[in-house]
Write an enzyme that holds these catalytic residues in place. Structure first.
Site, short mmCIF file in Angstrom:
data_model
loop_
_atom_site.label_atom_id
_atom_site.label_comp_id
_atom_site.label_asym_id
_atom_site.label_seq_id
_atom_site.Cartn_x
_atom_site.Cartn_y
_atom_site.Cartn_z
N ASP A 23 0.86 -1.17 0.00
CA ASP A 23 0.00 0.00 0.00
C ASP A 23 0.90 1.23 0.00
O ASP A 23 2.08 1.15 0.30
CB ASP A 23 -0.90 -0.01 1.25
N ASP A 66 -2.01 -2.92 6.40
CA ASP A 66 -2.27 -2.74 7.82
C ASP A 66 -3.73 -2.45 8.15
O ASP A 66 -4.06 -2.19 9.30
CB ASP A 66 -1.40 -1.59 8.36
N ASP A 77 -7.23 -4.68 3.91
CA ASP A 77 -6.12 -5.48 3.39
C ASP A 77 -6.20 -6.94 3.83
O ASP A 77 -5.35 -7.74 3.44
CB ASP A 77 -4.78 -4.90 3.87
N ASN A 83 24.13 -44.23 11.39
CA ASN A 83 23.10 -43.25 11.01
C ASN A 83 22.97 -42.17 12.08
O ASN A 83 22.84 -40.97 11.78
CB ASN A 83 21.77 -43.97 10.80
#
Length: 935
Positions: free
Chosen positions: A392, A677, A681, A770
């Site tokens: 924005d 914000d 949005d 392993n």
């Protein structure tokens, strides 16, 4: 007339019946969709096309906006008196409570089960069970702990995400005044206060300044009504609403004058309205309907799923062959099964959850130091892959405060006199003092003007309202000191100073001040046209323009009860313009993001001219721009092609922001970040691969965001992008080196098992090898990345891992086979009597080879020569190598069935590792030349 009434009634009944049916069916559709989402990834809307539910809401609102009042009552089955209490109660039971997002949230155990149902978790659990069967309780316990960590993190994220939509209820807490009718014989109209959640379609509501609209409302009466729609549009401006009007279908939905939308608020004025939609049928519900729903897996999650399925397939093929081969050699079925289980455990990259989570947690801590709080750990990797950032304008690119740019006379020349009276207006203003007044005062003080405000006295003021869109102060001064400068030719020291929207100020002016001379003349149409043209030029540059006017008057003639008389016959002085300047850091931050392959697109609800002005200031290209209303008329293909091309999109609604993000993701195949914000949005934040908000944002936005910035500064994001890419790189190191080492080891074991009459390693030895190798990989999150790795987005490719394994896996197996042949022919270790020696030699060689693989895979350069690992990685591999060499000479080695190794074997290992080092580097360079990347 009868025919017309019949047609109207048919239309009303048909529309109303369809609307009611849709309400009933929506619950069934929601239930089915909820079930499907458990097994099928969610799919989002594409392009500019609306969903069926959205189209239904749009059509309903437009139908009532175009209808006259009588027909509106018919459509919603109400009367001018309102609904009866009994009918309202019936509708409430039938339609449900007035909640825009009515999700049935799953219980905690359902969320936990969904988090557990992941192929990799299932593999680890199966391997843990098999480890217990193989009497390796420690290894099994570790794998179960890793599963619990992975499931716990995912459960925590989904639990919070599923409830984000509930924050919307904060918007609608105020009681509502409703007109209801009561009485069995004679009905009486009553105005009562009820909870907004009990509002139903057909209710008549009363509203005044500060009230929120409890649903979508068709206005019945409106007196100087001004509404703020910022919760839907993101624009800080207001809109005048009118009741006695029939709208046109071509008018954009949010610009309808006779419709007020749920969640918007009354700024000034009052009126009444008929509620036409509530709850899930409102325009707001179309915006927030997707909140809390499951997102489709991102590229990293898909990659892990592919790796998990690949491991399962390899286990299904290789483990049974190994078990059968071992049984054929040993004729001991139980031992063969245990050995097969150990091979399956060795094939699984057991440390993946721990490495990934440690890596992400380390990245989150580093980002927190950079003023960036990570809520969703997986978003760090998405930030590393992000190649488009949607932002924005206000507060992100700009300082979120205005400054004075121009103070011009009516001919467009700089005028200190205009600034002086604008200053006096702001200085003496006391009610609703705002950013504009602060900007004027700051400009005057910081530029050294001396307007001697102490020599003026305030008499009164006419406050600002959203109908007049201006405010005035009445002041007086000493005639003997500054008479000539203030009111030439007038014998009074009192003035009315007005400042406000340009057209509104011009409407109360009859005179205009001539340039330089200071004398006044009649305001002609040519003067008015010239002033408006200049204002349009400034507006096209992204500036906000106000007008300034004065009138000289005698103090004794002042009557504050008549605002119209005070603000009349004024002299127009000139214009004053303002701008919300870009941040000094914004241009540098955007340049740094572009250098790192992240393109910026501006998505804003503000005007196009203002957005273009700001974007030019910060270096964003403005050759391709578009507005929300223009997007609405594009077809599917045009929409996607336009989104790919444009860099500035203005006057967007929340749904349009969502569709822009989805278009970039699905059609453009981009990883999209969205920085926002506001409530408007929320949709885009929820849909983006990386939702970014700030600590001062609306609660809904913060709940939906993956990352919270403690500063509204794009430079924070630059460091976050780098950290995300470093985290991704270290994660890929582990995945690639683990798969190459484990798979090549299992293939080597398969080859050895086919030719030997005993197991190449006992289950205990295999699990020990392993385990030690996994210990050596724990330091990977603390490794460094090569310089330049963070300069470009890092994307997961589903084809990358199989190709990587096909190139590099056989190289390791070649040298394992070479070791097998050396032991067979040089030492004669193919006999059962030499099994202890073979086991020891094979264990040491495999462990040292896997330690070398860590350094070969972690860098595209020549390890130890062109690039050194970080000290934690070097320390861990040296430790594991030392343990592997020493363990045969310890009591632990004796317990494990190991024996001493001759010095000649270690000489062979030096030659072997030099060969692997050389051939591996050649294959690495060939792979990089072919595939253009390594990690």
């Amino acid at each position: 007339m009868d025919t017309r009434n019949c047609i109207n009634e048919s239309l009303v009944n048909k529309g109303h019946h369809a609307f009611r049916i849709s309400e009933k069916r929506s619950h069934l559709r929601a239930f089915i969709a909820g079930c499907l989402r458990k097994f099928i990834p969610a799919r989002s809307r594409e392009g500019g096309t609306r969903s069926e539910a959205e189209e239904k809401v749009y059509s309903w609102i437009y139908t009532l906006a175009q209808a006259d009042k009588d027909m509106v009552f018919e459509y919603v089955k109400s009367t001018e008196r309102g609904l009866s209490f009994k009918e309202a109660e019936r509708r409430l039971k039938e339609g449900g409570r007035n909640i825009p997002v009515d999700h049935t949230f799953p219980s905690w155990w359902q969320l936990w089960w969904n988090a557990f149902l992941h192929p990799f978790n299932i593999i680890l659990v199966v391997m843990a069970v098999l480890s217990y069967l193989a009497a390796d309780n420690a290894n099994g316990s570790i794998m179960l702990i890793l599963v619990l960590i992975s499931v716990g993190l995912r459960f925590h994220q989904e639990y919070n995400s599923s409830r984000a939509a509930m924050q919307l209820s904060e918007l609608l807490k105020s009681p509502v005044r409703v007109q209801r009718c009561a009485g069995r014989v004679i009905q009486t109209e009553l105005v009562v206060q009820i909870d907004q959640r009990d509002i139903v379609p057909g209710d008549i509501v009363y509203f005044s300044p500060g009230d929120l609209f409890p649903g979508d409302v068709r206005l019945l009466t409106a007196k100087e009504l001004v509404v703020s729609q910022s919760s839907l549009t993101g624009e800080s401006g207001t809109m005048e609403k009118i009741a006695n009007i029939r709208e046109d279908r071509r008018t954009p939905l949010l610009e309808l004058k006779n419709i007020c939308f749920m969640g918007t608020s009354v700024v000034s004025g009052s009126g009444t309205g008929l509620v036409i939609s509530t709850g899930s049928n409102t325009y707001m519900s179309t915006i927030f309907a997707t909140l809390g729903k499951e997102k489709p897996p991102d590229a990293f999650e898909k990659g892990v799923l592919c790796a998990s399925y690949a491991l399962i397939c390899i286990m299904v093929v290789v483990v049974p062959v190994i078990v059968l081969s071992d049984y054929h050699a040993t004729h001991n079925l139980s031992e063969s099964i245990i050995f097969g289980i150990s091979v399956a455990v060795a094939l699984t990259p057991q440390m993946l959850p721990l490495i990934v989570n440690t890596n992400l947690a380390k990245g989150a801590i580093a980002m927190a130091r950079g003023r960036c709080i990570v809520k969703s750990l997986s978003s760090i990797q998405n930030m590393g892959a992000m190649d488009i950032l949607c932002i924005d304008k206000t507060g992100t690119l700009t300082m979120d405060r205005v400054i004075v740019i121009h103070h011009l006379d009516s001919w467009g020349f700089p005028s200190e006199r205009v600034l002086k009276f604008a200053f006096l207006n702001s200085y003496f203003k006391t009610e609703l003092k705002g950013p504009i007044d602060d900007a004027i005062l700051a400009y005057v003080y910081t530029n050294g003007y001396r307007f001697q405000s102490s020599k003026w006295r305030k008499i009164d003021e006419v406050p600002f309202d959203f109908i007049r869109r201006r405010m005035s102060v009445i002041v007086e001064t000493d005639l003997n000191t500054i008479l000539d400068d203030t009111c030439p030719g007038i014998e009074t020291a009192s003035c009315v100073i007005t400042k406000g929207a340009l057209e509104e100020v011009l409407n109360i002016c009859t005179s205009i001040e001539q340039i330089d001379s200071g004398v006044t003349a009649a305001l002609t149409p040519e003067d008015r046209s010239r002033v408006l043209q200049k204002s349009e030029e400034l507006s096209n540059d992204g500036l906000r323009v106000l007008g300034v006017a004065i009138r000289k008057m005698k103090t004794k003639n002042i009557s504050m009860s008549n605002y119209t008389a005070i603000e009349s016959n004024m002299v127009f002085l000139g214009l004053i313009s303002f701008f919300d300047p870009p941040k000094d850091s914004a241009k540098q931050a955007l340049w740094q993001l572009a250098e790192r392959g992240v393109k910026a697109k501006v998505l804003t609800g503000d005007s196009l001219s203002l957005a273009i002005k700001v974007c030019k200031e910060v270096g964003i290209r403005t050759t391709h721009v578009i507005t929300g209303p223009d997007l609405e008329v594009l077809d599917h293909d045009e929409f996607h092609e336009t989104i790919k091309r444009v860099t500035v999109l203005a006057r967007l609604t929340p749904i349009q922001k969502l569709r822009v993000v989805q278009s970039l993701q699905k059609v453009g195949n981009h990883v999209v970040g969205f920085l926002g914000d506001g409530i408007n949005d929320s949709l885009a934040l929820d849909a983006a691969d990386v939702g970014i908000s700030v600590d001062s944002a609306a609660s809904v936005a913060k709940n939906l965001a993956d990352i919270i910035l403690l500063e509204k500064d794009l430079n924070v994001l630059v460091s976050g992008v780098e950290r995300g890419r470093l985290t991704y790189g270290n994660t890929m190191k582990y995945i690639k080196m683990s798969l190459v080492a484990n798979i090549s080891s299992v293939i080597s074991l398969l080859i050895a098992t086919l030719f030997l009459r005993f197991e190449p390693l006992t289950p205990r030895q295999l699990l020990t090898q392993n385990f030690l190798y996994n210990i050596g990989q724990i330091a990977i999150p603390w490794d460094k990345m090569e310089e330049g790795y963070a300069k470009s987005p890092q994307h997961w490719s589903s084809k990358e891992l199989p190709i990587f394994m096909l190139w590099n896996g056989p190289v390791c197996s070649i040298f394992d086979v070479a070791t097998f042949l050396f032991l067979w022919f040089y030492y004669g270790a193919y006999r059962v009597s030499a099994s202890e020696f073979f086991h020891t030699a094979w264990l040491v060689e495999g462990l040292l080879m896997q330690a070398l693989i860590i350094h070969m895979v972690r860098t595209e350069k020549i390890p130890f020569i062109q690039d050194m690992a970080s000290w934690p990685v070097i320390f861990s591999t040296i430790t594991v190598t030392a343990v592997g060499i020493i363990i045969p000479f310890t009591p632990v080695g004796k317990v494990m069935g190991l024996t001493y190794l001759p010095l000649s074997y270690f000489g062979f290992l030096v030659i072997l590792f030099l060969g692997y080092f050389t051939l591996g580097q050649v294959v690495k360079r060939a792979y990089i030349l072919t595939n253009r990347q390594w990690l």
